[in-house]
Scaffold this motif. Structure first.
Motif, PDB file in Angstrom:
ATOM      1  N   LYS A 278     -20.668  -2.373  -6.263  1.00  8.07           N
ATOM      2  CA  LYS A 278     -19.411  -1.928  -6.856  1.00  8.07           C
ATOM      3  C   LYS A 278     -18.517  -1.369  -5.752  1.00  8.07           C
ATOM      4  N   MET A 279     -17.314  -1.892  -5.684  1.00 12.05           N
ATOM      5  CA  MET A 279     -16.350  -1.460  -4.672  1.00 12.05           C
ATOM      6  C   MET A 279     -15.595  -0.226  -5.159  1.00 12.05           C
ATOM      7  N   PRO A 280     -15.324   0.718  -4.262  1.00 12.67           N
ATOM      8  CA  PRO A 280     -14.417   1.805  -4.653  1.00 12.67           C
ATOM      9  C   PRO A 280     -13.070   1.208  -5.096  1.00 12.67           C
ATOM     10  N   VAL A 281     -12.487   1.790  -6.117  1.00 13.34           N
ATOM     11  CA  VAL A 281     -11.274   1.252  -6.728  1.00 13.34           C
ATOM     12  C   VAL A 281     -10.151   1.069  -5.710  1.00 13.34           C
ATOM     13  N   LYS A 282     -10.015   2.002  -4.775  1.00 13.04           N
ATOM     14  CA  LYS A 282      -8.911   1.891  -3.818  1.00 13.04           C
ATOM     15  C   LYS A 282      -9.033   0.643  -2.946  1.00 13.04           C
ATOM     16  N   TYR A 283     -10.247   0.147  -2.727  1.00 11.32           N
ATOM     17  CA  TYR A 283     -10.405  -1.086  -1.951  1.00 11.32           C
ATOM     18  C   TYR A 283     -10.174  -2.328  -2.809  1.00 11.32           C
ATOM     19  N   VAL A 284     -10.441  -2.230  -4.102  1.00 13.27           N
ATOM     20  CA  VAL A 284     -10.089  -3.333  -5.006  1.00 13.27           C
ATOM     21  C   VAL A 284      -8.568  -3.455  -5.063  1.00 13.27           C
ATOM     22  N   VAL A 285      -7.883  -2.330  -5.115  1.00 14.96           N
ATOM     23  CA  VAL A 285      -6.413  -2.348  -5.133  1.00 14.96           C
ATOM     24  C   VAL A 285      -5.888  -2.916  -3.812  1.00 14.96           C
ATOM     25  N   GLU A 286      -6.488  -2.527  -2.697  1.00 14.66           N
ATOM     26  CA  GLU A 286      -6.074  -3.095  -1.408  1.00 14.66           C
ATOM     27  C   GLU A 286      -6.354  -4.599  -1.372  1.00 14.66           C
ATOM     28  N   MET A 287      -7.460  -5.029  -1.971  1.00 15.37           N
ATOM     29  CA  MET A 287      -7.769  -6.468  -2.052  1.00 15.37           C
ATOM     30  C   MET A 287      -6.689  -7.187  -2.862  1.00 15.37           C
TER      31      MET A 287
ATOM     32  N   ARG B   7      -8.007   8.352  -5.375  1.00 13.24           N
ATOM     33  CA  ARG B   7      -7.373   8.524  -4.054  1.00 13.24           C
ATOM     34  C   ARG B   7      -8.233   9.348  -3.108  1.00 13.24           C
ATOM     35  N   ARG B   8      -9.046  10.253  -3.671  1.00 13.48           N
ATOM     36  CA  ARG B   8      -9.874  11.123  -2.830  1.00 13.48           C
ATOM     37  C   ARG B   8     -11.248  10.534  -2.506  1.00 13.48           C
ATOM     38  N   GLU B   9     -11.596   9.421  -3.122  1.00 10.00           N
ATOM     39  CA  GLU B   9     -12.909   8.816  -2.861  1.00 10.00           C
ATOM     40  C   GLU B   9     -13.124   8.621  -1.364  1.00 10.00           C
ATOM     41  N   LYS B  10     -14.273   9.040  -0.905  1.00 11.42           N
ATOM     42  CA  LYS B  10     -14.620   8.852   0.513  1.00 11.42           C
ATOM     43  C   LYS B  10     -15.628   7.718   0.610  1.00 11.42           C
ATOM     44  N   ILE B  11     -15.424   6.892   1.568  1.00 15.14           N
ATOM     45  CA  ILE B  11     -16.420   5.864   1.907  1.00 15.14           C
ATOM     46  C   ILE B  11     -15.978   5.119   3.145  1.00 15.14           C
TER      47      ILE B  11
ATOM     48  N   ARG C 206       0.307   4.397 -12.200  1.00 16.22           N
ATOM     49  CA  ARG C 206       0.141   5.281 -13.359  1.00 16.22           C
ATOM     50  C   ARG C 206      -1.286   5.368 -13.863  1.00 16.22           C
ATOM     51  N   LYS C 207      -1.995   4.213 -13.864  1.00 11.21           N
ATOM     52  CA  LYS C 207      -3.273   4.148 -14.572  1.00 11.21           C
ATOM     53  C   LYS C 207      -4.510   3.952 -13.681  1.00 11.21           C
ATOM     54  N   ILE C 208      -4.341   3.379 -12.521  1.00 11.49           N
ATOM     55  CA  ILE C 208      -5.511   3.016 -11.703  1.00 11.49           C
ATOM     56  C   ILE C 208      -5.753   4.029 -10.583  1.00 11.49           C
ATOM     57  N   LEU C 209      -4.724   4.333  -9.841  1.00 10.67           N
ATOM     58  CA  LEU C 209      -4.887   5.212  -8.670  1.00 10.67           C
ATOM     59  C   LEU C 209      -4.752   6.684  -9.070  1.00 10.67           C
ATOM     60  N   THR C 210      -5.775   7.162  -9.747  1.00  7.65           N
ATOM     61  CA  THR C 210      -5.809   8.566 -10.146  1.00  7.65           C
ATOM     62  C   THR C 210      -6.073   9.437  -8.921  1.00  7.65           C
ATOM     63  N   LYS C 211      -5.916  10.736  -9.063  1.00  9.47           N
ATOM     64  CA  LYS C 211      -6.200  11.656  -7.956  1.00  9.47           C
ATOM     65  C   LYS C 211      -7.646  11.508  -7.483  1.00  9.47           C
ATOM     66  N   GLN C 212      -8.552  11.338  -8.420  1.00 10.08           N
ATOM     67  CA  GLN C 212      -9.970  11.180  -8.071  1.00 10.08           C
ATOM     68  C   GLN C 212     -10.189   9.910  -7.249  1.00 10.08           C
TER      69      GLN C 212
ATOM     70  N   CYS D  88       0.833  -1.203   0.000  1.00 10.15           N
ATOM     71  CA  CYS D  88       0.000   0.000   0.000  1.00 10.15           C
ATOM     72  C   CYS D  88       0.871   1.258   0.000  1.00 10.15           C
ATOM     73  N   PHE D  89       1.942   1.266   0.781  1.00 11.86           N
ATOM     74  CA  PHE D  89       2.841   2.417   0.815  1.00 11.86           C
ATOM     75  C   PHE D  89       3.482   2.623  -0.560  1.00 11.86           C
ATOM     76  N   ARG D  90       3.858   1.544  -1.225  1.00 10.90           N
ATOM     77  CA  ARG D  90       4.442   1.657  -2.571  1.00 10.90           C
ATOM     78  C   ARG D  90       3.492   2.355  -3.526  1.00 10.90           C
ATOM     79  N   LEU D  91       2.190   2.182  -3.256  1.00  9.00           N
ATOM     80  CA  LEU D  91       1.164   2.750  -4.130  1.00  9.00           C
ATOM     81  C   LEU D  91       0.642   4.095  -3.628  1.00  9.00           C
ATOM     82  N   GLY D  92       1.190   4.583  -2.536  1.00 10.77           N
ATOM     83  CA  GLY D  92       0.753   5.864  -1.990  1.00 10.77           C
ATOM     84  C   GLY D  92      -0.519   5.783  -1.154  1.00 10.77           C
ATOM     85  N   MET D  93      -0.927   4.581  -0.797  1.00  9.48           N
ATOM     86  CA  MET D  93      -2.146   4.389   0.007  1.00  9.48           C
ATOM     87  C   MET D  93      -1.744   4.202   1.476  1.00  9.48           C
TER      88      MET D  93
END
Length: 182
Positions: A98-107, A178-182, A170-176, A21-26
């Protein structure tokens, strides 16, 4: 001493996910990942059923027909598909939301870490994908979440860790995203 071995296993898993997660900025997700595993509800079951080569939840499930630790865990951790199951008001029954993208990446990070944790010296980058394909997750995940997870697991299997992490950044974790709230 099973409790000590279990603690070492969950600490290693948590460390791996945090590193990814740290490598990905999460950073927040990395720090908070699986904290419920340290609760008495989950930890005591994990210590009792610890085997070292698979999740203790499966052993409890075989023993009791259910697992209290998993029922506790899945409702507190948004990177698990079961967190996102809800009623389908149109068709009835239960379906994956539908899961927020940041949680799919964490999965994705979680599955990779679990495969490394349980297959230490024999781990290969296709193991998380094989585990996913063997399971029933595809049937429960929302189609968009399933597509993204399988894409990332396939990329890991075919192109390796470095290329997959680079692509996610580069392609998945856009600024938008990263800012998703849930």
């Amino acid at each position: 001493m099973k409790w000590w071995q279990h603690l070492k296993t969950i600490n290693h898993h948590k460390w791996l996910v945090m590193k990814y997660c740290f490598r990905l900025g999460m950073y927040k997700q990395g720090l908070l990942h699986d904290l419920s595993k340290y609760s008495l509800t989950e930890f005591m079951v994990g210590a009792k059923y610890y085997q070292g080569n698979r999740s203790p939840n499966n052993a409890e499930r075989e023993d009791k027909g259910y697992t209290s630790a998993w029922l506790h865990h899945k409702g507190r951790n948004k990177h698990h598909l079961e967190y996102w199951l809800d009623y389908d008001l149109k068709n009835g029954g239960i379906m994956g939301m539908k899961m927020p993208v940041k949680y799919v990446v964490e999965m994705f990070c979680d599955r990779m870490a679990a495969s490394k944790n349980y297959n230490r010296n024999t781990y290969t980058d296709d193991m998380p994908l094989q585990y996913y394909r063997k399971g029933k997750a595809k049937q429960l995940l929302h189609p968009d979440s399933a597509q993204l997870l399988e894409q990332l697991l396939t990329m890991l299997a075919d192109q390796g860790e470095e290329e997959t992490f680079s692509y996610i950044k580069r392609k998945i974790l856009t600024k938008q995203v990263r800012r998703e709230k849930i």
